[in-house]
Design a protein around this motif. Structure first.
Motif, mmCIF file in Angstrom:
data_model
loop_
_atom_site.group_PDB
_atom_site.id
_atom_site.type_symbol
_atom_site.label_atom_id
_atom_site.label_comp_id
_atom_site.label_asym_id
_atom_site.label_seq_id
_atom_site.Cartn_x
_atom_site.Cartn_y
_atom_site.Cartn_z
ATOM 1 N N LYS A 134 50.497 -29.414 -9.454
ATOM 2 C CA LYS A 134 50.946 -30.781 -9.223
ATOM 3 C C LYS A 134 49.907 -31.823 -9.611
ATOM 4 O O LYS A 134 50.250 -32.987 -9.807
ATOM 5 C CB LYS A 134 51.303 -30.956 -7.746
ATOM 6 N N ASP A 161 48.872 -37.311 -11.370
ATOM 7 C CA ASP A 161 49.893 -36.683 -10.526
ATOM 8 C C ASP A 161 51.009 -36.213 -11.454
ATOM 9 O O ASP A 161 51.795 -37.021 -11.970
ATOM 10 C CB ASP A 161 50.403 -37.700 -9.496
ATOM 11 N N THR A 163 53.653 -34.672 -10.849
ATOM 12 C CA THR A 163 55.003 -34.694 -10.291
ATOM 13 C C THR A 163 55.644 -36.074 -10.425
ATOM 14 O O THR A 163 56.825 -36.219 -10.149
ATOM 15 C CB THR A 163 54.987 -34.321 -8.803
ATOM 16 N N ARG A 164 54.848 -37.071 -10.810
ATOM 17 C CA ARG A 164 55.386 -38.434 -10.939
ATOM 18 C C ARG A 164 55.300 -38.884 -12.388
ATOM 19 O O ARG A 164 54.417 -38.437 -13.143
ATOM 20 C CB ARG A 164 54.590 -39.396 -10.060
#
Lengths: 526, 255
Positions: A134, A161, A163-164
């Motif tokens: 992640k 990040d 995941t974003r």
């Protein structure tokens, strides 16, 4: 007529197709990089990733475009994604476009999905990826600045990040406070919960290693301040080398060159002041665990009760120190040799270790020791090691996945091997015809597969009965990978791309397939 | 950012296309015309000298490749040459200043090749040849200067070889292609002897040649016989298209 031909020639030359400047760049191929059911190659001229997908019987080739000038590529821990850093370029000539350094996140199982690009701001050339895939931290290597640009800040990091989507707050660029040193490596912890913290979010901590210091950054909240731990307070110069983690207790153990002991770093709760948004909510609590002789290797395991122990080998004192991580109590076990390599068995981190094989690689001794770890902390059980003569100097030791076997490499040419049965203390010598330059254990742990570039053949060793077989190849191998689905991928080092895909060690030549020219795939359509 | 699968081909090594059938038919038709009766030369001031019934053309040619796929392999022109035999089959009277238009059938062969480098590392070689049949219209502006227009179709073969400079590995592929070629030219045909058909002249022609694209797969040159090797798949490099403008310069002999 005399003037007609030159005029026609010039006019016709203007009609010729324009050539993409990328085709005149020097070409650097990074890879092969083994993934789940794919093997990746990064093409530095065409700015693309070539994925050879071996999931089906007939291999498929996919190309995924990334930014200009790829300089580093790392797979995630699960090998389901490939992260590529591209240097970018300035538009100084025809065909060039201004592009910033980027990090590309490629879903290799779905190559039709466009990769996600993160603007990382600086031309970082190394990447640390968290075990959960992640978070990624881009940083500089120790190679120094390249030919482009003006300034380079070696203490700058980019926290991404994954995941974003990219945005103003992703990635986060951060410069660490330094004491005249620059990072030598970054190690990311597994997600750890800070005991007693109001925020129970599992955090990933980045341990930034540098001469005489360690900086700890909460990578989950990278805008928070980092904590720097000075290691040279005692006057000696210390270089941290290895970090192992005990995530259940939010603890890290650091082995350093120049340090006598193992440094324990416990991430403790420290509520921040209410008015300081960027303040940390943790505080590292330090302890020196008594290895006492300059540890050369450390290993961590949990016993059957879940208690964490650290093993530290100190060749200077000819001891192995077993440290209870909860109480810092330790047990010293004398070894006849200067042990500098510890291998735990079973090698699976999720299974409690029962034995440790101790080897003296630096001293090139022809014996190893086995330390029984069960009851190691009980006073009533004698603590001693069992010496096993292996006949030849040990140059390297490698655990066999899923088995209590260790492969011993005996000579510089890597032609003589031994297979150590840890349970019985027996050694089976194996003789190879060529230098063992590449080897792999199949995902089932049933076979050792080996290759040497001087021989167009793969060697198999059935680890159930040590029966050797081999498979003739059409070309000499350069790299060998055992993929998680059981297939073997042999790269032949051909700059045009050539690989042999073997479904399993039991497969015949007719079951295998050679894939040719994949590094030029789609070249005429670029 | 793009992402696309690249097809790979199973071992059907060097497949043969059937597209040459039409081209072969055209060649046969042209050959039949060449073997037929010669049309009488139409009378007129511009043809005071007899027009040759048969002509032989030889030329060197350069082709400026117009497709990016070709530019991937080479930035050079496709250099080569060819030979054509032409037979006059028809003379059409015209109104106006130019009294006659001669129509001929022709059969010819041409070929060419080009070398190039990609990535400063790969040496590429592209070669092609074709057998063409067609028709040529010849308009004598004056007795020694003719304007010609030509159109021909046929078939041929294109081959591509890519070799790495640092290693001995190379791939190559070849395929049959269909070809259509046109040209507009000038012929300088001085009258050597009044009333004689024999002419020796100089020609310049500008034209455009269209070929069907050749699908290129990575067949290794060093690969052994299929029965002795592991089954193989070959990555597709895509199609190379050798369309482009042609400049032909050469000589002709008529009789």
């Amino acid at each position: 007529m005399r003037t007609l031909v030159p005029i026609l020639t010039i006019a016709l030359a203007a009609c010729a197709a324009e050539r993409d400047p990328a085709l005149d760049r020097p070409r650097l191929i990074t890879g092969p990089i083994p993934l789940q059911a794919q093997v990746a190659y990064v093409d530095g001229a065409l700015d693309r990733v070539v994925l050879v997908d071996v999931a089906e019987a007939t291999p498929a080739v996919h190309t995924v475009g990334v930014g200009r000038d790829p300089i580093w590529a790392s797979p995630t821990f699960k090998r389901d994604r490939l992260l590529v850093i591209t240097r970018g370029e300035e538009a100084l000539a025809r065909g060039q476009v201004d592009e910033d350094p980027m990090l590309w996140n490629i879903d290799v199982a779905n190559p039709d999905t466009p990769p996600v690009g993160y603007d990382i701001g600086s031309p970082f050339d190394r990447l640390a990826v968290s075990t959960d895939g992640k978070l990624a931290v881009a940083h500089f290597s120790e190679a120094g600045p390249d030919a482009q640009g003006f300034f380079r800040n070696p203490n700058e990091l980019a926290f991404v990040d994954l995941t974003r989507p990219p945005g103003p707050d992703n990635p986060v660029l951060k410069t660490l406070r330094s004491f005249s040193s620059t990072p030598t490596a970054i190690v990311l912890s597994p997600p750890m919960t800070i005991p007693g913290a109001a925020d129970a979010t599992p955090r990933v901590f980045a341990f930034v290693l540098a001469q005489n210091r360690i900086s700890v950054v909460d990578a989950t909240y990278p805008t928070h301040d980092e904590v720097t731990i000075r290691l040279d307070q005692a006057g000696a110069s210390v270089l941290p080398r290895e970090v192992v983690f005990a995530p259940n207790t939010a603890t890290a153990y650091v082995r350093s060159d120049g340090a006598r002991d193992v440094l324990e770093v416990l991430i403790g709760n420290d509520p921040p002041p209410a008015d300081q948004a960027d303040a940390n909510d943790f505080r590292p609590v330090l302890a020196e665990l008594g290895a006492g002789g300059g540890p050369a290797d450390v290993a961590v395991y949990d016993d059957v009760d879940g208690r964490r122990f650290i093993l530290a080998a100190t060749p200077g004192t000819r001891e192995v120190v077993v440290i209870d991580a909860d109480t810092a109590e330790f047990v010293r076990v004398a070894t006849p040799d200067p042990v500098d390599r510890i291998v735990l068995f079973p090698a699976d981190p999720d299974v409690p270790a029962r034995k440790a094989v101790l080897a003296s690689i630096g001293a090139r001794l022809s014996r190893v020791q086995v330390l029984d770890l069960e009851g190691i902390d009980e006073d009533l059980i004698p603590r001693s090691v069992t010496t096993i003569e292996v006949g030849e100097p040990v140059m390297a030791i490698e655990p066999v996945p899923g088995r209590e076997l260790a492969m011993l490499v005996h000579d510089d040419q890597r032609t003589v091997l031994g297979l150590l049965d840890v349970a019985y203390g027996s050694v089976s010598p194996l003789q190879g015809v060529g230098r063992l330059d590449d080897y792999a254990f199949t995902s089932s742990g049933k076979y050792l597969v080996a290759a040497t570039p001087s021989l167009a053949r793969l060697g198999y060793l059935d680890l159930d009965n040590l029966h050797p077989t081999d498979l003739r190849l059409d070309d000499v191998p350069a790299r060998l990978f055992a993929l998680p689905d059981g297939k073997l991928f042999v790269d032949h080092g051909d700059p045009l791309g050539r690989a042999t895909i073997i479904p399993s060690p039991e497969a015949s030549r007719d079951d295998s397939v050679v894939l040719s020219g994949f590094l030029l795939a789609g070249l005429l359509e670029e | 950012m793009r992402a696309h699968p690249v097809p790979v081909r199973r071992p059907d090594r060097h497949p043969r296309h059937r597209v040459a059938v039409a081209a072969a038919a055209a060649v046969v038709a042209a050959a039949a015309l060449l073997a037929g009766p010669v049309a009488p030369a139409a009378a007129g001031p511009a043809t005071a000298a007899a027009v040759p019934a048969w002509s032989l053309h030889g030329w060197s040619a350069q082709r400026w490749l117009a497709d990016p796929s070709a530019a991937t392999l080479t930035t050079s022109t496709l250099d080569g040459g060819g030979l054509t035999v032409e037979r006059r089959i028809l003379g059409l009277p015209l109104p106006g200043p130019f009294p006659v238009l001669h129509v001929s059938a022709e059969l010819g062969f041409d070929g060419g090749s080009a070398d190039g480098t990609t990535f400063q590392q790969l040496d590429n070689h592209v070669a092609t040849w074709s057998l063409l049949a067609g028709a040529r219209a010849r308009l004598p502006v004056v007795s020694w200067l003719h304007v010609t227009a030509r159109a021909s179709v046929g078939g041929g073969r294109t081959s591509v070889r890519i070799a790495d400079q640092g290693m001995t590995t190379a791939i190559s592929d070849r395929a049959v292609t269909q070809v259509a070629s046109t040209g507009l030219g000038l012929s300088l045909l001085p009258v050597l002897k009044r009333g004689s058909r024999f002419r020796v002249g100089f020609e310049v022609e500008l034209g455009y040649q269209v070929t069907t694209a050749t699908s290129v797969h990575a067949y290794p040159e060093d690969r052994g016989p299929a029965e002795l090797t592991i089954p193989a798949s070959y990555a597709s490099l895509g199609d190379v298209d050798l369309d482009g403008w042609n400049l032909r310069i050469g000589g002709t002999v008529g009789f």
